[in-house]
Write an enzyme that holds these catalytic residues in place. Structure first.
Site, short mmCIF file in Angstrom:
data_model
loop_
_atom_site.label_atom_id
_atom_site.label_comp_id
_atom_site.label_asym_id
_atom_site.label_seq_id
_atom_site.Cartn_x
_atom_site.Cartn_y
_atom_site.Cartn_z
N SER A 9 80.67 -66.40 -18.10
CA SER A 9 80.06 -66.18 -16.79
C SER A 9 80.06 -64.71 -16.35
CB SER A 9 80.77 -67.02 -15.72
OG SER A 9 82.14 -66.66 -15.63
N THR A 72 86.64 -56.92 -25.60
CA THR A 72 87.51 -56.89 -24.43
C THR A 72 88.27 -55.56 -24.38
OG1 THR A 72 87.78 -59.28 -24.44
CG2 THR A 72 89.46 -58.00 -23.29
N HIS A 128 81.86 -45.76 -14.60
CA HIS A 128 81.43 -47.14 -14.78
C HIS A 128 81.22 -47.79 -13.42
CE1 HIS A 128 82.87 -46.60 -18.94
NE2 HIS A 128 82.07 -47.60 -19.24
N LYS A 132 84.63 -52.53 -12.82
CA LYS A 132 85.43 -52.30 -14.02
C LYS A 132 86.85 -51.92 -13.61
CE LYS A 132 85.42 -49.87 -18.47
NZ LYS A 132 85.54 -51.13 -19.23
#
Length: 217
Positions: A9, A72, A128, A132
């Site tokens: 998601s 990740t 970013h 984040k």
């Protein structure tokens, strides 16, 4: 190819599904904070979740014994030790950044580093999106590891910025700047797709995205 996504998601999870669907691949497994759904066993699992979910990712890969492509960020030495253990059984491709441009930037940094001595100042800055969490980014750390010294790193979290990395090399008389900016998540998902398609032909082991790029060239 039948594939699964951990972190389904999330923004990257959704972007991965869109590109993989366009390429004709079938999503058969998805997992996120809302739960787990499996239509059938995937041939490969892609993980773009959070570090907090890493232990669960390891459990899933052990149970299903399928290849893993993982992007990740925030992983530490203990996490990489776990990936090494997984890689004894299945192929694992890991990168903090699956952008082809970032990997080209990495090669340029290594080249410049051969020419500058300790009298040169080197600093890395990255920007970013506001969501984040890790600072500095995994990519900035990866770029810093290419240099033969500790460098200052600067982080900004602004709006919906997809990702910008800049490396400055400076002497007292000149400045050299290397910079990469992503304009959409496709900059990363293309590399994820390349990795997922390549991993089906790999033997168990730990691989980086730069290795996959080298094999494709």
């Amino acid at each position: 190819m039948k594939y699964g996504i951990i972190g389904y998601s999330g923004r990257m999870g959704q972007a991965i599904e869109e590109l993989f669907s366009e390429a004709g691949h079938e999503l058969v497994y998805q997992k996120d904070e809302n739960g787990e759904k499996e239509i059938e066993k995937p041939e490969v699992i892609i993980d773009f979740s959070l570090k907090e979910a890493f232990a669960d990712t390891v459990r899933v890969i052990k149970e299903k014994e399928v290849p893993l492509v993982i992007g990740t960020t925030g992983l530490d030495e203990n996490d990489f030790a776990e990936l090494d253990k997984l890689a004894e059984k299945v192929p694992v491709i890991q990168s903090f950044n699956f952008s082809i441009g970032i990997n080209i930037l990495s090669e340029l940094i290594k080249k410049v580093n051969q020419y500058v001595d300790q009298d040169w100042d080197i600093e890395i800055s990255e920007t970013h999106h506001r969501f984040k969490k890790d600072k500095p980014s995994g990519t900035a750390i990866m770029l810093g590891d290419l240099l033969d010294r500790d460098v200052e790193m600067h982080s900004k979290r602004l709006g919906s910025e997809f990702g910008e990395h800049e490396v400055d090399f400076a002497s007292t008389g000149e400045v050299l700047t290397l910079k990469h900016r992503a304009y959409s998540r496709e900059a990363f998902t293309r590399g994820v797709l390349m990795s997922a398609e390549a991993i089906l032909d790999l033997d168990p082991g730990f691989y980086t995205f730069s290795q996959i790029l080298s094999d494709q060239s």
